[in-house]
Design a protein around this motif. Structure first.
Motif, PDB file in Angstrom:
ATOM      1  N   LEU A  32     108.635  55.331  18.982  1.00  0.00           N
ATOM      2  CA  LEU A  32     107.564  56.201  18.997  1.00  0.00           C
ATOM      3  C   LEU A  32     106.065  54.548  19.378  1.00  0.00           C
ATOM      4  CD1 LEU A  32     107.319  58.706  16.439  1.00  0.00           C
ATOM      5  CD2 LEU A  32     107.323  58.876  19.067  1.00  0.00           C
ATOM      6  N   GLY A  33     106.721  53.661  18.714  1.00  0.00           N
ATOM      7  CA  GLY A  33     105.912  52.218  19.175  1.00  0.00           C
ATOM      8  C   GLY A  33     105.619  51.944  20.175  1.00  0.00           C
ATOM      9  N   SER A  34     106.522  51.963  20.982  1.00  0.00           N
ATOM     10  CA  SER A  34     107.008  51.708  22.414  1.00  0.00           C
ATOM     11  C   SER A  34     106.389  52.088  23.497  1.00  0.00           C
ATOM     12  CB  SER A  34     108.612  51.947  22.664  1.00  0.00           C
ATOM     13  OG  SER A  34     108.673  51.422  23.729  1.00  0.00           O
ATOM     14  N   PHE A  35     106.175  53.290  23.113  1.00  0.00           N
ATOM     15  CA  PHE A  35     105.839  54.130  23.494  1.00  0.00           C
ATOM     16  C   PHE A  35     104.335  54.173  23.858  1.00  0.00           C
ATOM     17  CE2 PHE A  35     103.058  58.089  24.221  1.00  0.00           C
ATOM     18  CZ  PHE A  35     104.119  59.154  25.008  1.00  0.00           C
ATOM     19  N   SER A  36     103.546  53.930  22.697  1.00  0.00           N
ATOM     20  CA  SER A  36     102.308  53.405  22.230  1.00  0.00           C
ATOM     21  C   SER A  36     101.920  52.775  23.283  1.00  0.00           C
ATOM     22  CB  SER A  36     102.263  53.831  21.251  1.00  0.00           C
ATOM     23  OG  SER A  36     100.495  53.445  21.083  1.00  0.00           O
ATOM     24  N   VAL A  37     102.525  51.364  23.025  1.00  0.00           N
ATOM     25  CA  VAL A  37     101.910  50.375  24.067  1.00  0.00           C
ATOM     26  C   VAL A  37     102.243  50.714  25.292  1.00  0.00           C
ATOM     27  CG1 VAL A  37     103.048  47.625  24.767  1.00  0.00           C
ATOM     28  CG2 VAL A  37     103.005  48.865  21.739  1.00  0.00           C
ATOM     29  N   PHE A  38     103.148  50.781  26.331  1.00  0.00           N
ATOM     30  CA  PHE A  38     103.581  50.906  27.536  1.00  0.00           C
ATOM     31  C   PHE A  38     102.391  51.981  27.810  1.00  0.00           C
ATOM     32  CE2 PHE A  38     107.970  49.858  26.792  1.00  0.00           C
ATOM     33  CZ  PHE A  38     107.523  48.599  27.231  1.00  0.00           C
ATOM     34  N   ALA A  39     101.820  53.798  27.026  1.00  0.00           N
ATOM     35  CA  ALA A  39     100.929  54.568  27.776  1.00  0.00           C
ATOM     36  C   ALA A  39      99.937  53.193  27.577  1.00  0.00           C
ATOM     37  CB  ALA A  39     100.758  55.558  26.712  1.00  0.00           C
ATOM     38  N   LEU A  40      99.449  52.765  26.412  1.00  0.00           N
ATOM     39  CA  LEU A  40      98.204  52.741  26.741  1.00  0.00           C
ATOM     40  C   LEU A  40      98.016  51.302  28.074  1.00  0.00           C
ATOM     41  CD1 LEU A  40      95.478  52.971  24.935  1.00  0.00           C
ATOM     42  CD2 LEU A  40      96.118  51.269  23.084  1.00  0.00           C
ATOM     43  N   LEU A  41      98.643  50.888  27.839  1.00  0.00           N
ATOM     44  CA  LEU A  41      98.743  49.364  28.849  1.00  0.00           C
ATOM     45  C   LEU A  41      98.963  50.213  30.081  1.00  0.00           C
ATOM     46  CD1 LEU A  41     101.567  46.854  28.382  1.00  0.00           C
ATOM     47  CD2 LEU A  41      99.310  46.518  28.080  1.00  0.00           C
ATOM     48  N   GLY A  42      99.281  51.837  30.605  1.00  0.00           N
ATOM     49  CA  GLY A  42      99.317  52.439  31.959  1.00  0.00           C
ATOM     50  C   GLY A  42      97.544  52.918  31.911  1.00  0.00           C
ATOM     51  N   ILE A  43      97.495  53.203  30.760  1.00  0.00           N
ATOM     52  CA  ILE A  43      96.513  54.589  31.354  1.00  0.00           C
ATOM     53  C   ILE A  43      95.113  52.793  30.955  1.00  0.00           C
ATOM     54  CG2 ILE A  43      95.751  54.807  28.602  1.00  0.00           C
ATOM     55  CD1 ILE A  43      95.408  56.819  31.708  1.00  0.00           C
ATOM     56  N   VAL A  44      94.732  52.020  30.452  1.00  0.00           N
ATOM     57  CA  VAL A  44      94.060  50.729  30.304  1.00  0.00           C
ATOM     58  C   VAL A  44      94.647  50.285  31.593  1.00  0.00           C
ATOM     59  CG1 VAL A  44      92.846  48.623  29.488  1.00  0.00           C
ATOM     60  CG2 VAL A  44      93.638  50.368  28.636  1.00  0.00           C
TER      61      VAL A  44
ATOM     62  N   PRO B 268      88.787  62.221  31.955  1.00  0.00           N
ATOM     63  CA  PRO B 268      90.249  62.394  32.357  1.00  0.00           C
ATOM     64  C   PRO B 268      90.050  61.051  31.660  1.00  0.00           C
ATOM     65  CG  PRO B 268      89.985  63.632  33.289  1.00  0.00           C
ATOM     66  CD  PRO B 268      89.123  62.997  33.609  1.00  0.00           C
ATOM     67  N   GLY B 269      90.114  60.343  32.194  1.00  0.00           N
ATOM     68  CA  GLY B 269      90.223  58.180  31.666  1.00  0.00           C
ATOM     69  C   GLY B 269      89.920  58.202  29.838  1.00  0.00           C
ATOM     70  N   GLN B 270      88.899  57.667  29.896  1.00  0.00           N
ATOM     71  CA  GLN B 270      88.212  57.610  28.594  1.00  0.00           C
ATOM     72  C   GLN B 270      88.661  58.064  27.806  1.00  0.00           C
ATOM     73  OE1 GLN B 270      83.992  57.340  27.660  1.00  0.00           O
ATOM     74  NE2 GLN B 270      83.351  59.089  29.531  1.00  0.00           N
ATOM     75  N   TRP B 271      88.918  59.728  27.674  1.00  0.00           N
ATOM     76  CA  TRP B 271      89.109  60.558  26.383  1.00  0.00           C
ATOM     77  C   TRP B 271      90.869  59.659  26.302  1.00  0.00           C
ATOM     78  CZ3 TRP B 271      85.267  61.169  24.025  1.00  0.00           C
ATOM     79  CH2 TRP B 271      84.529  60.910  24.582  1.00  0.00           C
ATOM     80  N   ILE B 272      91.365  59.724  26.844  1.00  0.00           N
ATOM     81  CA  ILE B 272      93.051  58.972  26.883  1.00  0.00           C
ATOM     82  C   ILE B 272      92.818  58.824  26.528  1.00  0.00           C
ATOM     83  CG2 ILE B 272      95.165  59.360  28.218  1.00  0.00           C
ATOM     84  CD1 ILE B 272      94.213  60.851  30.649  1.00  0.00           C
ATOM     85  N   ILE B 273      92.245  57.667  26.709  1.00  0.00           N
ATOM     86  CA  ILE B 273      93.058  56.430  26.288  1.00  0.00           C
ATOM     87  C   ILE B 273      91.995  56.453  24.844  1.00  0.00           C
ATOM     88  CG2 ILE B 273      91.559  53.685  25.571  1.00  0.00           C
ATOM     89  CD1 ILE B 273      91.294  53.879  28.510  1.00  0.00           C
ATOM     90  N   ILE B 274      91.136  57.557  23.923  1.00  0.00           N
ATOM     91  CA  ILE B 274      90.369  57.359  22.722  1.00  0.00           C
ATOM     92  C   ILE B 274      91.654  57.939  22.151  1.00  0.00           C
ATOM     93  CG2 ILE B 274      88.587  58.588  21.677  1.00  0.00           C
ATOM     94  CD1 ILE B 274      87.696  56.405  23.024  1.00  0.00           C
ATOM     95  N   GLY B 275      92.540  59.333  22.721  1.00  0.00           N
ATOM     96  CA  GLY B 275      93.291  59.585  22.015  1.00  0.00           C
ATOM     97  C   GLY B 275      94.294  59.510  22.017  1.00  0.00           C
ATOM     98  N   LEU B 276      95.325  58.387  22.704  1.00  0.00           N
ATOM     99  CA  LEU B 276      95.629  56.972  22.552  1.00  0.00           C
ATOM    100  C   LEU B 276      95.539  56.511  21.144  1.00  0.00           C
ATOM    101  CD1 LEU B 276      96.849  56.521  25.673  1.00  0.00           C
ATOM    102  CD2 LEU B 276      98.751  57.613  24.248  1.00  0.00           C
TER     103      LEU B 276
END
Length: 229
Positions: A104-116, A155-163
Motif C-alpha cells: 500500500l505504501g508503494s501505491f502511495s509513492v507511485f500515485a503521489l509521484l504521478g499526480i505531482v 481536480p489536480g490539487q485536491w487529488i494531491i491533498i487526498g493522497l
C-alpha cells in the motif's frame, strides 16, 4: 524471560537523499497549496515552489534507479498477488514488506509521484486569463492551456491533498499499532532482524546525489527559461 536470541538491530533503510527528498516535497506541496490559495504577490512563491517540485520529482525518478537499496523502485514494485496477500495479512517472508515500502505504501509513492508530475506539467502551460501564465504556455494552444489550468486549479490539487491525507492517516494507523513510520524517515534507520540488507548511504552515494541534484536543477532552469526565449 529469556533474552531474544536475535534481537532487532538498527538497519539503514532510508538514505539521506531520500529523506531530504521526502521532507522537501512535503514542505513544497504545503507552500504550493497555501500560496495558490492566497494569490496576488504570493503567486511568485507558488511558481517557485512549483519549480522546486518539478526538480524533486525528476530527482526522485532518477534516484529510484540508482539510490540506496530500499529507495530503488525495484525494491517496492509489487504485483496484484503481493498486494492481495498483504491485505489478507499473509505476505511471504521473502517479500520483506516490513523493511521498505509495503504494497500500500508503494501505491502511495507511485500515485503521489504521478499526480505531482501531472500537476507540474499542467502548471507549466497554465493560463488563468488574468495575470498568471506558466513559462511554457505559449507552446500549447489556448484551449490546452485553459484545460490545463482547470485541472491544475481543480481536480489536480485536491487529488494531491487526498493522497497526502491518506498518507497521514496511514502513519497514524501504524503508530496506533506500535509502528513508528516517521522516526525512520528522520534517522534513516529501522530496528530489523540481523541479516537484513541495508541501503548504501555513505559519502559516495551522497556525492552522487549532489551531482544528480545539480544536473536536475540545471534541467529545470533550462525548461523554465524556454518561455523567455
Amino acid at each position: 524471560m529469556a533474552p531474544t536470541a536475535n534481537p532487532p538491530r538498527p538497519v539503514r533503510v532510508w538514505d539521506l537523499p531520500t529523506r531530504l527528498f521526502h521532507w522537501s516535497l512535503a514542505a513544497t506541496i504545503a507552500v504550493c497549496f497555501v500560496s495558490g490559495k492566497v494569490g496576488g504577490n504570493a503567486m511568485q512563491w507558488h511558481f517557485n515552489s512549483g519549480y522546486v517540485a518539478f526538480g524533486l520529482v525528476v530527482f526522485r525518478l532518477a534516484w529510484g534507479l540508482i539510490g540506496g537499496r530500499w529507495s530503488r523502485f525495484a525494491s517496492f514494485i509489487y504485483g496484484p498477488g503481493a498486494l492481495l496477500r498483504y491485505l489478507k495479512g499473509r505476505s511471504r517472508p521473502d517479500e520483506l514488506i516490513e523493511v521498505g515500502h509495503n504494497p500500500l505504501g508503494s501505491f502511495s509513492v507511485f500515485a503521489l509521484l504521478g499526480i505531482v508530475s501531472v500537476q507540474v506539467a499542467t502548471g507549466l502551460v497554465a493560463d488563468d486569463e488574468i495575470a498568471n501564465t506558466g513559462p511554457l504556455w505559449r507552446f500549447v494552444s489556448g484551449e490546452t492551456a485553459l484545460d490545463a489550468t482547470a485541472w491544475h486549479k481543480g481536480p489536480g490539487q485536491w487529488i494531491i491533498i487526498g493522497l497526502v491525507s491518506l498518507h497521514v492517516a496511514s502513519i497514524v494507523f501504524h503508530r496506533l499499532k506500535g509502528h513508528n513510520l516517521v522516526l525512520p524517515m528522520f534517522t534513516g534507520d529501522k530496528p530489523l532482524p540481523p541479516g537484513t540488507p541495508a541501503s548504501a548511504d555513505g559519502l559516495q552515494q551522497r556525492l552522487m546525489a549532489l551531482v544528480l541534484g545539480a544536473v536536475v536543477a540545471a534541467l529545470v532552469n533550462w525548461v523554465v527559461s524556454l518561455g523567455q526565449l
